[in-house]
Enzyme design. Sequence first.
Site, PDB file in Angstrom:
ATOM      1  N   GLU A  34       0.864  -1.188   0.000  1.00  0.00           N
ATOM      2  CA  GLU A  34       0.000   0.000   0.000  1.00  0.00           C
ATOM      3  C   GLU A  34       0.897   1.234   0.000  1.00  0.00           C
ATOM      4  OE1 GLU A  34      -3.435  -0.213   2.364  1.00  0.00           O
ATOM      5  OE2 GLU A  34      -3.811   1.946   2.326  1.00  0.00           O
TER       6      GLU A  34
ATOM      7  N   GLU B  11     -10.847   4.366   8.789  1.00  0.00           N
ATOM      8  CA  GLU B  11     -10.955   3.976   7.383  1.00  0.00           C
ATOM      9  C   GLU B  11     -11.425   2.529   7.201  1.00  0.00           C
ATOM     10  OE1 GLU B  11      -7.727   7.059   5.542  1.00  0.00           O
ATOM     11  OE2 GLU B  11      -7.003   5.027   5.869  1.00  0.00           O
TER      12      GLU B  11
ATOM     13  N   ASP C 187      -2.671  14.387   7.321  1.00  0.00           N
ATOM     14  CA  ASP C 187      -2.224  13.140   6.706  1.00  0.00           C
ATOM     15  C   ASP C 187      -1.009  13.309   5.805  1.00  0.00           C
ATOM     16  OD1 ASP C 187      -2.086  10.557   5.931  1.00  0.00           O
ATOM     17  OD2 ASP C 187      -3.922  10.530   4.754  1.00  0.00           O
TER      18      ASP C 187
ATOM     19  N   GLU D 174       3.815   9.107  -0.641  1.00  0.00           N
ATOM     20  CA  GLU D 174       2.418   9.050  -1.085  1.00  0.00           C
ATOM     21  C   GLU D 174       1.944  10.395  -1.623  1.00  0.00           C
ATOM     22  OE1 GLU D 174      -0.353   7.928   1.990  1.00  0.00           O
ATOM     23  OE2 GLU D 174      -2.087   8.399   0.757  1.00  0.00           O
TER      24      GLU D 174
HETATM   25  C1  BDP Z   1      -3.495   7.405   4.327  1.00  0.00           C
HETATM   26  C2  BDP Z   1      -3.247   6.482   3.195  1.00  0.00           C
HETATM   27  C3  BDP Z   1      -3.812   5.113   3.427  1.00  0.00           C
HETATM   28  C4  BDP Z   1      -3.374   4.598   4.784  1.00  0.00           C
HETATM   29  C5  BDP Z   1      -3.741   5.602   5.857  1.00  0.00           C
HETATM   30  C6  BDP Z   1      -3.195   5.214   7.225  1.00  0.00           C
HETATM   31  O1  BDP Z   1      -3.812   7.042   2.023  1.00  0.00           O
HETATM   32  O2  BDP Z   1      -3.358   4.274   2.382  1.00  0.00           O
HETATM   33  O3  BDP Z   1      -3.930   3.364   5.050  1.00  0.00           O
HETATM   34  O4  BDP Z   1      -3.186   6.840   5.560  1.00  0.00           O
HETATM   35  O5  BDP Z   1      -2.180   5.775   7.593  1.00  0.00           O
HETATM   36  O6  BDP Z   1      -2.619   8.463   4.153  1.00  0.00           O
HETATM   37  O7  BDP Z   1      -3.764   4.382   7.897  1.00  0.00           O
END
Ligand code: BDP
Length: 681
Positions: free
Chosen positions: A138, A267, A340, A368
């Site tokens: 990921e 999430e 984030d 990312e």
């Molecule tokens: C976000 C990402 C996602 C991660 C999430 C996390 O887009 O892929 O799973 O953070 O840190 O930035 O849990």
Amino acid sequence: MKKITLLLIIITATTHFLKAEDGHQLWLRHTAAKQVKVVSPRKSPVLTIAVQEIKNGWLGKDGAELKFDFVKDGSVTDDGFRLEGNKIAAKTDLGILYGSYELLRRQYLGKSDQNYASNPSYSRRILNHWDNLDGSVERGYAGASIFWRQGDSSLQLSEADIALYKEYARANASIGINGTVLNNVNASAKILTIAYLQKVQAIATVLRPYGLKVYLSVNFSSPVTVGKLKTADPLVPAVRHWWAAKAKEIYSLIPDFGGFLVKANSEGQPGPQNFGRTHVDGANMMADALSPFGGIVMWRAFVYQPSNEDRTKQAYNEFLKFDGKFKKNVIIQIKNGPLDFQPREPFSPLFGAMIKTPVMPEFQITQEYLGWSNHLVFLSTLWEECLQSDTYRNGKGSTVAACTDGTMDKRTFSAIAGVSNIGLERNWTGHIFAQANWYAFGRLAWDNKLKSEDIADEWIRQTFLSPTEKKMERTFVKPIKEMMMQSREVAVDYMMPLGLHHIFAEGHHYGPAPWFSNKAIRADWTSVYYHNADLLGVGFNRSSTGSNAVEQYHEPLRSTFNSLESCPEEYLLWFHHVPWTYKLKNGNDLWTALCYRYDSGLQRVRAFQRIWDSTKGLIDDERFRSVQSKLKIQSRDAQVWKDACLLYFQQFSKREIPYDLERPIYELDTLKKLTKSKDYE
Ligand code: BDP
């Protein structure tokens, strides 16, 4: 016959040379070592590695004798060390190993001082691999997972795996990293089945002599998914018993297992709230299961609240109320910013708020939100900025570093995590310069007071120069270091200057999409939620007249951020909705300033191309060309960012882009069609 042998030698030599320059060796280049005798008062697998490293890399006096010395005095703590002439003094075997790497580094860099001492800032310095059990990673941009590439089909380690894991462990040990989470925080419960645990055990065996402990991300529903229980409610005895038994099983396989990393109620991941329980209930249950064996729980603060509250306030709101309620072996893992991993965010106010609970920073090494493995962005400056930010928790000097490394609370249990950018690509990280981010994370985790400039200097010399090389100072080291030091600010400028944030394309987060809005999903997953552009201005009002996120910061920061006049310009649109006509410090109004920032970001990437091209012939062709072609991509992307953002915001500002700036070369409508990451190829 002779001719054939000669030909073979030449071919082998050439291929060896080529292989040697594909970036796989990272900052650990082979050197022609001098003779050295190493004297150690005892033996262990760790010390054997230390001896071998010294013999392979010794650049000191030919024929010297180097001694390992185990000391008890207070100047060396934890796995720290002291270098004194031809002696490495430490308390532990690992201290000797870290001292050995430091000694070799100093010899390579030509640092002549004889005495040097260093103790780690954090006791746990951990990489987080977001690696899925099917082999994908990921947010990974350097190929498949090094740990799980075969999925379920083979859980045995091959000879090639073992060789790779040794190289991986060695690279980590050389910069002081001492832990690794082997799987994604969005965790598959399968990791806790015996077949997978046995593979984890095999990996741990390879990593152990290098001081690398393994940890696992666990799925909160595991008792149901794997254990066939009816619930995962943390207060149900059968569930608690299941976790305790699982911990026991893990420790019977891996006696030095580090602990669990948990993403809960975030999430879509399950968590204690699914059962009407709290983060404390969940974390403490796991802490109880692990504590008989010395394991820890890293509980992530990256959560959402089921409300319309400003996204950046939610982690603080959710966790502060639990301060002091967590068990001793729980640590709260907090992303550097409250949102984030954006190109720039102020530090998360939670660092300065939790007082009775240890907290640890989570940095993202994988890019990312910073151009993946295509853009040259040295992240050390971003992390340094966060670590050195003053939270004012106990007055001036309460930096994020001091709030997390244990110095302010006299704690010995401290940790720091970095989300790894490593994959199966030959050069490990996709972009040669992304190796510098892995390197910098390790160095800052070891010593959170190091300066990014020094880290860049070390990395450049070890990665591209031969030992103590002095000839390339003006032509290579200086310009490349300057480029690295500017690179994060440059990326901020062509992506999100002046405090703009999260205006990325949906999902992949590679390119710009300030226009992105979608009523069918959470508002705080869209771009328009964050920039709020309208005919008056742009930005998120987090002042006391808006979401009042500023209240989560201690004074004097709260007031500084709250007022438009005193708010640092780099956070302007983070904290304020600012009129297009508002005058900035340099006299430009906001619209004009935005135009200049976007353009300057683009122009400076072009300058990076010129700088890099001027180094042709100074380093090997393979790495030269690889970086050169990545810079072309970055340059094209910076143009896309500038055009997309300026043409989009221009619809609101209704102003012209200043005529002394280069004109956009794309149509807004064309850019709006770039929705998938592959559209950029
Ligand atoms: C976000 C990402 C996602 C991660 C999430 C996390 O887009 O892929 O799973 O953070 O840190 O930035 O849990």
